[in-house]
Design an enzyme around this catalytic site. Structure first.
Site, PDB file in Angstrom:
ATOM      1  N   GLN B 225       0.694  -1.316   0.072  1.00 22.20           N
ATOM      2  CA  GLN B 225      -0.113  -0.172   0.066  1.00 22.20           C
ATOM      3  C   GLN B 225       0.826   1.287  -0.030  1.00 22.20           C
ATOM      4  O   GLN B 225       0.168   2.452  -0.137  1.00 22.20           O
ATOM      5  CB  GLN B 225      -1.029  -0.051   1.339  1.00 22.20           C
ATOM      6  CG  GLN B 225      -1.911  -1.074   1.283  1.00 22.20           C
ATOM      7  CD  GLN B 225      -2.753  -1.170   2.466  1.00 22.20           C
ATOM      8  OE1 GLN B 225      -2.854  -2.219   3.000  1.00 22.20           O
ATOM      9  NE2 GLN B 225      -3.274  -0.015   2.974  1.00 22.20           N
ATOM     10  N   ARG B 372      -8.700  -0.808   8.722  1.00 21.38           N
ATOM     11  CA  ARG B 372      -9.596   0.211   8.128  1.00 21.38           C
ATOM     12  C   ARG B 372      -9.762   1.059   9.646  1.00 21.38           C
ATOM     13  O   ARG B 372     -11.007   1.443  10.027  1.00 21.38           O
ATOM     14  CB  ARG B 372     -10.661   0.082   7.618  1.00 21.38           C
ATOM     15  CG  ARG B 372     -10.677  -0.298   6.073  1.00 21.38           C
ATOM     16  CD  ARG B 372     -12.085  -0.859   5.583  1.00 21.38           C
ATOM     17  NE  ARG B 372     -12.766   0.140   4.584  1.00 21.38           N
ATOM     18  CZ  ARG B 372     -13.712  -0.170   3.861  1.00 21.38           C
ATOM     19  NH1 ARG B 372     -13.935  -1.489   3.757  1.00 21.38           N
ATOM     20  NH2 ARG B 372     -13.992   0.767   3.083  1.00 21.38           N
ATOM     21  N   CYS B 373      -8.584   1.447  10.501  1.00 18.89           N
ATOM     22  CA  CYS B 373      -8.827   2.070  11.832  1.00 18.89           C
ATOM     23  C   CYS B 373      -8.648   3.312  11.758  1.00 18.89           C
ATOM     24  O   CYS B 373      -8.526   3.968  12.784  1.00 18.89           O
ATOM     25  CB  CYS B 373      -7.807   1.231  12.510  1.00 18.89           C
ATOM     26  SG  CYS B 373      -6.197   1.726  12.525  1.00 18.89           S
ATOM     27  N   GLU B 742     -12.655   4.888   5.722  1.00 20.98           N
ATOM     28  CA  GLU B 742     -12.631   4.178   7.004  1.00 20.98           C
ATOM     29  C   GLU B 742     -14.001   4.586   7.651  1.00 20.98           C
ATOM     30  O   GLU B 742     -13.898   4.103   8.985  1.00 20.98           O
ATOM     31  CB  GLU B 742     -11.469   4.282   7.686  1.00 20.98           C
ATOM     32  CG  GLU B 742     -10.391   3.570   6.884  1.00 20.98           C
ATOM     33  CD  GLU B 742      -9.084   3.944   7.414  1.00 20.98           C
ATOM     34  OE1 GLU B 742      -8.169   3.225   7.690  1.00 20.98           O
ATOM     35  OE2 GLU B 742      -8.598   5.294   7.834  1.00 20.98           O
TER      36      GLU B 742
END
Lengths: 291, 788, 154
Positions: B225, B372-373, B742
């Site tokens: 990523q 996705r925090c 997110e």
């Protein structure tokens, strides 16, 4: 991830298959749907030296009404049972269970007979078979015998087949009177094994009393469990809320669930209790509705 | 509340606000995606990793002779061999070190112990069974509480480490918080464990490392990523010259933070390729992915709210004990040991807060920041929204009324929070009112009041989250020293089409479409005529990558800025072509015209052509630029989610029967894509609330390390969602966008849990931790203590 | 042993061990990488192919068992022009990362062959053997239904 190596046999006829199984003895395993066996081999929990692939024995891919019973051939897939009008007519318990076995893709390939022979206590079919009093046809190169399901399901992943035998047919008896059945499965998601499940079956006489009853449980004992005591309680009786409640209580105490990630034993017993009641209610409604 | 953004371009141009179809889809729907496992190079070898079956054990010896002798096995790599290259240990993204292949001890079940390089992946896996490791089992430390209490040291190799504490951290102000609590009319508290979870993208992690023995060029195809950051880290870790390293992150089958860390497998594959002189492919299995790669959450939280006699929140306390696994390897800005958890004051207006955090080592895989925090905002938002609901219930007040009373008002923005965040913009009342209207909130409360107490119990859960994304301003944000700017490079071709190169990297978020839309908005070139490139470090400007919802806030801003730079040059070219002065020109999307004479105009295409064929004397030819964007602030998306559930009292199962999600992420570049992101996030939130977690038994065995035990919902369990929007642009972002990837994973878990607890509150149930499994509900209803 | 399959209408053969899984046979021996691997417990459906028209998990079948049979993969959906499912997945944002998409479309194809206007629940049931981590399924369902409508319209 990848299975260990094995010798592969692909017989073109049942006789050839049985001959090969006789020759290999316990070194040979039948490969039908493979939806239980292959995952185990990929995790290296099973490492058969020989696989006898019976998928070419297309004559065994049948689901049909024979005299007095429903006959399911060794290559009938779970999907062949789903939405099958003949199955629904002869065995509502079986019809109720079929959509809940594994997931739709696995149902397209896995076989009913294979699942029954596998004797996984978390497998759905054996509870249905025990509830309805099914039997299994075991064939070998020396002949054939019919084994009642309660004798066939011996223990944890253990059936009563001897060396060289394979299941060629499963027989589900046609109910005598007005019958109903249900399979209620608590699972965390589609494709998961049951947390607990109950197969029920009721056959009623003209006067509404119960002539035959089946209650069998999934995932709460070392094998699929037929609750004979609860069944005996129901026979000859007029159905009632209290009667079903008693039967459910017996089922809950007869089982021996493990405490694990799906919950403590106490919880699973509570589910068995609730689902037995619901399952008997559904079976009754169906039997009375005359569908 | 503000209205939806009105597009200024036509659908054919496809600027901001249009739901144009995705340009990347053509290859995916034809099975022509190019994922790492699809890459096949000449003479490529295959690697498989041997992993520890034990959670904590000394390694007494490794015998790989049988494996080495197997046909098709080229090499077996152990930690001892890597020590010779100084590669047995590597730095983590949080300033710790992590084992590449275990040398002295194994510290978690699944840890990498050895690697086999073979001609075929089946042979490589076979060879693993022929490597014999002699272990001496040690005490398995499976909870942070045990970790702090025991004498056993997990990190005995670390100089100066005398306990199992990874870090301590603090935010806010103790004195003012203590004073507020002392004066409080009411204190509401909650102890909650946000369990360990895992992003489990459908594509696992892997690489193909190709070290060319003749040129020394290192090309690594990597599930990454953040390819540029990874390249720099590889250079630092492996001592390879940075200009010789090229990382290509091709199509990525989902990231969710799982593909941010550098995993031992990448390092070993690259070292093996270097030594052997052939390409080496390593792709992990799902079980390996879940048991060993970067997990998310595992925060033991204790939170309290102080309330005055008018039910206003006056202060918040939060104490965290974090389960970090065996190494401190969080992927997060280096200044913040607990990520951005201190956003835990949420959407509420009060003046004092104090957060303390302690990280403990345990015998589990390292990680914590992932899935996705937004850097621990999931944990923070969960805590405050559960506390807010608990407060309302304890007071006997409707949860939406409690929130409305305590929300930061829209006139108060920009808003300085007690832990130092400056919220850019918001209208929390607007979002909540819309959500209530859409779901028919009053009708559901009425239905709940009149329900049959023996039937299914209705529960209504609300969560009004504010999250913080867009890392981040260089004065506060860096990852291992790399500042968190991002970049965009744009060149317009003579025929008026363009190529845009980015420092971010999509794993499904649709950047090839949305970033082209930003350029389309600024320049009037059709989005479909703009090629977007990401992921190749040789061919893109330096950026920190895509995670924590930063692409639109930072990369999107860089894109808008570079397009504006080119527009400024375009103005000069237009002036030259129209023989007018620059001040006499006005811009309308796609063209410059002379003020007062609209028939005198040149299009962006005319201008582009001129840049190569007719540029004025003294001006550089071409129409190209790059912009590195350092955001002035973070952005603060927000929203209100409302969930209605029905709970079955007999078996403890619960179903979502109605759900509304109102999101405000500022200006939406592509509404269709934004809704896709939200829907995906709401599903992951449901997964965590309902079924999905990783746990361990007392022996340190991981339960939940494959898809049979780690439950991912199918379409059948997944609820149906109704989506709504409000639009409160970010005042500091060039196009007013805040990012949204997110929001739903941050905001929705509390909504689901609040709903179930709401259903059971009248039965004396005040909390159930996630996942809210049926047996936990049953246990709560029947007063039975169920474990786990 | 030699395994011969008709894949997307074309007969192809390769020599493999009996234990070679069908998905690896398709991806490696036949070089078609549109069929994906997402798990190791027969749980995710990313490997779905049509075997004689029926969707199955190719990771849980040996290539040897497929000898003599017909297989359709995602690469075979296009027939000159894109299949209505490929069009509808694009039009309805039915994919994000694309990894589950081949499996979803093939299951959709088999479903639509039996019923061109499935309900929301019927589609969700049909794809309950296929996991997606990105989309939340809503648009996948929409895409399959839209393709059904397009097929019906013709």
């Amino acid at each position: 991830m990848y299975p260990p190596a094995f010798e592969y046999w692909s017989p073109r006829s049942l006789d050839e298959a049985l001959g090969k199984l006789q020759e290999l003895g316990y070194d040979g395993r039948v490969l039908a749907g493979g939806q239980s066996l292959i995952p185990m081999m990929k995790l290296r929990l099973a490492a058969p030296a020989n696989l006898v692939d019976i998928n070419n024995l297309t004559d065994l891919a049948y689901v049909r009404a024979d005299n007095g019973h429903l006959a399911i051939g060794a290559l009938a897939r779970h999907a062949d049972i789903v939405d099958n009008a003949e199955v629904k007519a002869i065995s509502p318990t079986m019809a109720s269970a079929a959509p809940w076995v594994a997931d739709p893709l696995v149902r397209n390939r896995g076989t009913v007979a294979g699942s029954i022979a596998h004797c996984d206590p978390e497998g759905d079919w054996n509870s249905v078979m025990l509830a309805v009093g099914a039997s299994v046809v075991a064939s070998s190169s020396s002949g054939q015998r019919v084994i009642p399901i309660s004798e066939f399901v011996v223990d944890f992943f253990t059936n009563s087949l001897t060396e060289g035998e394979m299941v060629t047919e499963v027989r589900i008896p046609r109910a005598a009177g007005s019958a109903g059945g249900a399979y209620l499965k608590l699972e965390r998601k589609i494709g998961d094994y049951a947390t607990a499940a109950v197969a029920t079956f009721l056959d009623l006489a003209n006067d509404g009393t119960i002539t035959s009853a089946g209650i069998a449980l999934t995932a709460v004992a070392s094998k699929n469990l037929k609750v004979t005591e609860a069944e005996q309680l129901l026979i000859g009786q007029t159905p009632s809320k209290e009667l079903f409640g008693e039967a459910a209580a017996i089922a809950a105490s007869a089982c021996d669930p493990e405490s694990d990630v799906r919950g403590p034993a106490e919880y699973k017993r509570a589910v068995i209790n609730a689902y037995t009641k619901r399952g008997l209610d559904q079976a009754l409604a169906q039997a009375q509705g005359g569908s | 509340m503000t209205t939806t953004h009105e597009p200024i371009t036509t659908f054919e141009v496809g600027g901001v606000g249009h739901s144009i179809l995705r340009k990347e889809d053509d290859r995916f729907v034809q099975g022509a995606g190019n994922y790492v496992d699809d890459i096949v190079l000449k003479d490529m070898l295959h690697m498989a990793i041997l992993r520890s079956p034990l959670a904590h054990a000394r390694i007494l010896g490794i015998d790989a002779s049988e494996a080495e002798a197997m046909e098709g096995v080229v090499a077996v790599v152990t930690g001892a061999m890597l020590e010779g290259y100084n590669l047995a240990w590597m730095p983590t993204l949080s300033g710790d070190t992590q084992a590449v292949l275990a040398t002295d001890k194994v510290r978690y079940q699944g840890q990498e112990v050895a690697a086999v390089i073979a001609t075929d992946p089946y042979i490589a896996k076979d060879a693993l069974a022929a490597i014999f490791v002699d272990y001496e089992e040690l005490e398995a430390i499976t909870t942070p509480q045990q970790s702090l209490a025991t004498e056993t040291l997990i990190r005995d190799e670390k100089e100066g480490q005398t306990d199992n504490v990874a870090y301590t951290w603090e935010a806010g102000d103790a004195a003012s918080t203590d004073a507020a609590f002392a004066a409080a009319h009411r204190v509401v508290s909650l102890d909650s464990h946000y369990p360990r979870s895992h992003p489990a993208p459908l594509e696992t992690c892997g690489c193909v490392s190709d070290v060319n023995p003749i040129t020394g060029q290192v090309t690594i195809y990597l599930t990454s990523q953040a390819p540029h950051a990874h390249r720099t880290l590889f250079a630092l870790v492996a001592g390879l010259p940075e200009e010789k390293i090229r990382i290509i992150s091709p199509d990525i089958g989902g990231g969710f933070g799982n593909k941010v860390p550098i995993y031992p497998g990448y390092v070993v594959a690259t070292a093996a390729s270097l030594v052997i002189g052939k390409p080496v492919k390593w792709v992990e299995s799902r079980s390996e992915n879940i048991i060993s790669t970067g997990f998310g959450r595992d925060y033991h939280m204790n939170g309290s709210l102080a309330l005055d006699e008018n039910n206003h929140i006056t202060a918040m306390r939060a104490n965290i004990l974090s389960d970090q696994g065996a190494f401190f390897a969080d992927a997060q800005p280096s200044k913040f040991k607990a990520g951005l958890f201190h956003i835990c004051t949420g959407s509420y207006d009060f003046g004092a807060a104090h957060v303390t955090a302690k990280g403990a080592f345990t015998n589990k895989a390292p990680g914590g920041v992932a899935y996705r925090c937004s850097f621990r905002v999931t944990e923070a938002s969960y805590l405050i929204e559960r506390l807010a609901d608990k407060a309302a219930h304890e007071i006997g007040m409707d949860p939406t009324e409690f929130r409305a009373l305590n929300f930061i008002k829209k006139e108060q923005f920009p808003y300085l929070s007690p832990t130092g965040f400056v919220y850019d913009s918001g209208d929390y009342h607007g979002a909540m009112d819309l959500a209530k209207e859409m779901i028919g909130y009053d009708g559901w409360r009425e239905k709940q009041k009149n329900q049959d107490p023996d039937g299914k119990l209705i529960g209504i859960g609300v969560a009004s989250f504010t999250e913080v994304v867009g890392a981040g301003p260089s004065k506060d944000y860096d990852i291992v020293g790399l500042k968190m700017f991002d970049s965009a490079e744009l060149r317009i071709h003579p025929t008026g089409k363009a190529i845009l190169k980015l420092g971010v990297k999509s794993q499904g978020q649709g950047h090839e479409t949305t970033f082209a839309q930003i350029v389309a908005e600024e320049l009037g070139i059709a989005a479909n005529d703009i090629k977007v490139i990401e992921g190749d470090t040789d061919n893109t400007p330096y950026g920190l990558g895509t995670y924590a919802s930063r692409s639109t806030p930072v990369g999107g801003a860089a894109t808008a800025m570079v397009a504006r730079k080119l527009r400024e040059k375009a103005r000069k070219l237009a002036a030259h072509l129209l023989e007018a002065s620059e001040d006499d020109l006005e811009w309308e999307v796609g063209k410059f015209s002379v003020k007062g004479s609209p028939e005198s105009f040149v299009t962006i295409q005319d201008i582009a052509f001129a840049a190569y064929t007719n540029h004025p004397e003294g001006m550089e030819a071409g129409l190209e630029g790059v912009h590195y964007y350092d955001p002035p602030n973070m952005t603060y998306p927000f929203g209100t989610y409302i969930v209605v559930v029905e709970v079955d009292q007999a078996d403890g199962t619960w179903q979502v029967v109605d759900m509304v999600a109102v999101d405000d992420c500022g200006v939406r570049i592509n509404p269709m894509i934004v809704e896709g992101q939200i829907t995906g996030g709401l599903t992951e939130g449901f997964a965590k609330a309902n079924m999905q977690w990783i746990t361990f038994d007392e022996g340190g065995n991981c339960i939940g390390s494959n898809f049979m035990d780690y439950l991912v919902p199918t379409a059948w369990e997944t609820p149906k969602f109704k989506l709504g929007e409000t639009v409160t642009p970010s005042p500091h972002h060039p196009i007013g966008a805040k990012g949204v990837g997110e929001s739903a994973t941050v905001g929705s878990p509390a909504a689901y849990v609040n709903a179930v607890v709401d259903a059971l509150w009248s039965r004396g149930v005040t909390n159930i931790d996630m996942p809210v499994l049926p047996h936990r509900v049953w246990g709560a209803l029947n007063g039975v203590d169920v474990k786990p | 042993m030699k395994v011969t399959v008709t894949i997307n209408g074309t007969p192809q053969s390769a020599d493999v061990e009996p234990r070679k899984l069908l998905v690896d046979f398709i991806r490696t021996e036949l070089g078609m990488t549109g069929t994906h691997i997402g798990c190791d417990t027969t749980s995710c459906g990313a490997c779905t192919v049509l075997l004689d028209g029926t969707p199955i998990k190719s990771c849980t079948m040996f290539a040897a068992s497929a000898d003599g049979h017909e297989i359709q993969t995602v690469e075979g959906l296009k027939n000159g022009e894109l299949h209505p499912l490929q069009v509808s997945f694009k039009q309805n944002h039915g994919l994000q990362c694309g990894f589950c998409t081949p499996g979803m479309m093939l299951v959709g194809k088999a479903l639509l062959e039996k019923n061109t206007s499935p309900t929301d629940d019927e589609v969700r049931w049909a794809i309950s053997g296929n996991l997606c981590r990105c989309t939340g399924y809503t648009n996948i369902v929409k895409s399959i239904q839209a393709a059904g409508a397009a097929i019906e319209g013709n």
